[in-house]
Design an enzyme around this catalytic site. Structure first.
Site, PDB file in Angstrom:
ATOM      1  N   ASN A   1       0.214   9.698  -2.045  1.00  0.00           N
ATOM      2  CA  ASN A   1      -0.314   9.682  -0.675  1.00  0.00           C
ATOM      3  C   ASN A   1       0.695   8.925   0.187  1.00  0.00           C
ATOM      4  O   ASN A   1       0.772   7.706   0.128  1.00  0.00           O
ATOM      5  CB  ASN A   1      -1.680   8.981  -0.678  1.00  0.00           C
ATOM      6  CG  ASN A   1      -2.204   8.704   0.713  1.00  0.00           C
ATOM      7  OD1 ASN A   1      -1.724   9.275   1.699  1.00  0.00           O
ATOM      8  ND2 ASN A   1      -3.195   7.830   0.810  1.00  0.00           N
TER       9      ASN A   1
ATOM     10  N   GLU B   1      -8.956   4.314   4.340  1.00  0.00           N
ATOM     11  CA  GLU B   1      -8.372   4.041   5.662  1.00  0.00           C
ATOM     12  C   GLU B   1      -8.999   4.945   6.725  1.00  0.00           C
ATOM     13  O   GLU B   1      -9.159   4.549   7.878  1.00  0.00           O
ATOM     14  CB  GLU B   1      -6.844   4.208   5.594  1.00  0.00           C
ATOM     15  CG  GLU B   1      -6.218   3.035   4.848  1.00  0.00           C
ATOM     16  CD  GLU B   1      -4.926   3.345   4.115  1.00  0.00           C
ATOM     17  OE1 GLU B   1      -4.293   4.383   4.387  1.00  0.00           O
ATOM     18  OE2 GLU B   1      -4.552   2.534   3.234  1.00  0.00           O
TER      19      GLU B   1
ATOM     20  N   HIS C   1     -10.480   9.064   2.441  1.00  0.00           N
ATOM     21  CA  HIS C   1      -9.692   7.874   2.093  1.00  0.00           C
ATOM     22  C   HIS C   1     -10.280   6.653   2.810  1.00  0.00           C
ATOM     23  O   HIS C   1     -10.745   6.764   3.941  1.00  0.00           O
ATOM     24  CB  HIS C   1      -8.229   8.080   2.484  1.00  0.00           C
ATOM     25  CG  HIS C   1      -7.340   7.000   1.941  1.00  0.00           C
ATOM     26  ND1 HIS C   1      -7.236   5.769   2.543  1.00  0.00           N
ATOM     27  CD2 HIS C   1      -6.564   6.954   0.835  1.00  0.00           C
ATOM     28  CE1 HIS C   1      -6.412   5.017   1.818  1.00  0.00           C
ATOM     29  NE2 HIS C   1      -5.998   5.703   0.790  1.00  0.00           N
TER      30      HIS C   1
ATOM     31  N   GLY D   1      -3.007  -1.249  -1.279  1.00  0.00           N
ATOM     32  CA  GLY D   1      -1.928  -1.838  -0.497  1.00  0.00           C
ATOM     33  C   GLY D   1      -1.858  -3.351  -0.563  1.00  0.00           C
ATOM     34  O   GLY D   1      -1.184  -3.982   0.238  1.00  0.00           O
TER      35      GLY D   1
ATOM     36  N   LYS E   1       0.724   8.509   3.325  1.00  0.00           N
ATOM     37  CA  LYS E   1       0.152   7.879   4.531  1.00  0.00           C
ATOM     38  C   LYS E   1       1.024   8.210   5.747  1.00  0.00           C
ATOM     39  O   LYS E   1       1.623   9.280   5.787  1.00  0.00           O
ATOM     40  CB  LYS E   1      -0.023   6.371   4.318  1.00  0.00           C
ATOM     41  CG  LYS E   1      -0.744   6.082   2.997  1.00  0.00           C
ATOM     42  CD  LYS E   1      -1.229   4.672   2.856  1.00  0.00           C
ATOM     43  CE  LYS E   1      -1.933   4.535   1.506  1.00  0.00           C
ATOM     44  NZ  LYS E   1      -2.589   3.240   1.353  1.00  0.00           N
TER      45      LYS E   1
ATOM     46  N   GLU F   1     -10.941   4.287  -5.704  1.00  0.00           N
ATOM     47  CA  GLU F   1      -9.992   3.360  -5.092  1.00  0.00           C
ATOM     48  C   GLU F   1     -10.742   2.164  -4.509  1.00  0.00           C
ATOM     49  O   GLU F   1     -11.228   2.233  -3.375  1.00  0.00           O
ATOM     50  CB  GLU F   1      -9.222   4.059  -3.967  1.00  0.00           C
ATOM     51  CG  GLU F   1      -8.436   5.265  -4.404  1.00  0.00           C
ATOM     52  CD  GLU F   1      -7.292   5.561  -3.437  1.00  0.00           C
ATOM     53  OE1 GLU F   1      -6.144   5.589  -3.886  1.00  0.00           O
ATOM     54  OE2 GLU F   1      -7.553   5.729  -2.235  1.00  0.00           O
TER      55      GLU F   1
ATOM     56  N   SER G   1      -2.727  -0.022  -5.502  1.00  0.00           N
ATOM     57  CA  SER G   1      -1.594  -0.816  -6.005  1.00  0.00           C
ATOM     58  C   SER G   1      -1.082  -0.365  -7.371  1.00  0.00           C
ATOM     59  O   SER G   1      -0.663  -1.190  -8.183  1.00  0.00           O
ATOM     60  CB  SER G   1      -1.947  -2.315  -6.028  1.00  0.00           C
ATOM     61  OG  SER G   1      -2.221  -2.775  -4.711  1.00  0.00           O
TER      62      SER G   1
HETATM   63  P1  PGA Z   1      -1.492   1.875  -2.630  1.00  0.00           P
HETATM   64  O1  PGA Z   1      -2.442   2.961  -1.901  1.00  0.00           O
HETATM   65  O2  PGA Z   1      -0.997   2.535  -3.906  1.00  0.00           O
HETATM   66  O3  PGA Z   1      -0.395   1.615  -1.648  1.00  0.00           O
HETATM   67  O4  PGA Z   1      -2.343   0.690  -2.911  1.00  0.00           O
HETATM   68  C1  PGA Z   1      -3.290   3.799  -2.632  1.00  0.00           C
HETATM   69  C2  PGA Z   1      -3.999   4.722  -1.668  1.00  0.00           C
HETATM   70  O5  PGA Z   1      -4.270   4.311  -0.552  1.00  0.00           O
HETATM   71  O6  PGA Z   1      -4.299   5.880  -2.005  1.00  0.00           O
END
Ligand code: PGA
Length: 258
Positions: free
Chosen positions: A9, A96, A94, A178, A11, A172, A219
């Site tokens: 992903n 976010e 997601h 993140g 982003k 997640e 992460s």
């Molecule tokens: P990250 O994000 O690996 O940067 O923690 C995972 C995600 O948001 O799908």
């Protein structure tokens, strides 16, 4: 036997030029890995360019969100048929999107229905926040997100793998995204085996509950990926930050290969 699945992903990272550069560097390494369904999810603006670079490879392409209506006066939105021309997968719900853009279980549900109706494989994200986790509400929240997000689906015709519309779930935990602070592999596996698969079992029966790939996300790095993939109920990863680096993402996909 579920085929391992790893999606990157991106982003809101990478212009078209940057996307071309990253994909050109990444494809040879990814192509050499067999036995894993691999997917890149760049921003909308880079889908067409990345699609051209992935042609003839076994690497799939996905978007990061979409609207559920096929067309209409929805300024700034992108529809399922628009995506179906360009890619095979779409990330839905997601955290976010839920946190910053008002996504709810109800809009997730509309989008999942629309994705499957248009032959796109949805990668449906669920996960509890830190406050919910600390309050001991993980099971309640994740169960609700699965049940409401997938409410009313007919999954009798879904299959597995490229060329089939499928359904993928990503667990997640929001506090792990993140932050550099991944969940423990055992803890994540427990949420999948005790909450997500039982919800699928109740809603769709034994076959679907065992066939749906469930990923861990939050992460994930090359150094810890294998520990997650060794868990019996975790079938791969949704990777954010580490999917932007060839030296991280290729080894993560490699770790998922059986
Ligand atoms: P990250 O994000 O690996 O940067 O923690 C995972 C995600 O948001 O799908």
């Amino acid at each position: 036997m579920r085929t391992p699945f790893v999606a990157g992903n991106w982003k809101m990272y990478n212009t078209v030029a940057e996307a071309r550069h990253l994909v050109s560097e990444m494809v040879p390494g990814l192509q050499a890995i067999i036995g894993v369904e691999k997917v890149l999810c760049p921003p909308f603006t880079a889908l067409l360019a990345v699609r051209a670079l992935l042609e003839g490879s076994d690497i799939g392409l996905g978007a990061q969100d979409m609207h559920w209506e096929p067309s209409g006066a929805f300024t700034g939105e992108v529809s399922p048929p628009m995506l179906a021309e360009l890619c095979q997968y779409v990330i839905i719900g997601h955290s976010e999107r839920r946190t910053y853009f008002g996504e709810t279980d109800e809009t997730v549900n509309h989008k999942v229905h629309a994705a499957i109706a248009h032959g796109l494989t949805p990668i449906v994200c669920v996960g509890e926040t830190l406050a919910e986790n600390e309050a001991g509400r993980t099971s309640e929240i994740v169960s609700r997100q699965v049940r409401q997000g997938l409410y009313g689906l007919d999954l009798s015709s879904i299959g597995e793998g490229q060329g089939n519309t499928s359904l993928v779930i990503a667990y997640e935990p929001v506090w792990a995204i993140g932050t550099g602070r991944a969940a423990t592999a055992e803890g994540a596996n427990l949420v999948v085996s005790e909450v997500i698969r039982p919800a699928l079992l109740e809603m769709f029966g034994e076959q679907v509950s065992q066939a749906v790939r469930v990923l861990y996300g939050g992460s994930v790095k090359a150094s810890i990926a294998a520990v997650f993939f060794s868990q019996p109920d975790i079938d791969g990863a949704l990777v954010g930050g580490a999917s932007l680096k060839v030296s991280e993402f290729v080894p993560i996909v490699q770790a998922a290969s059986r």
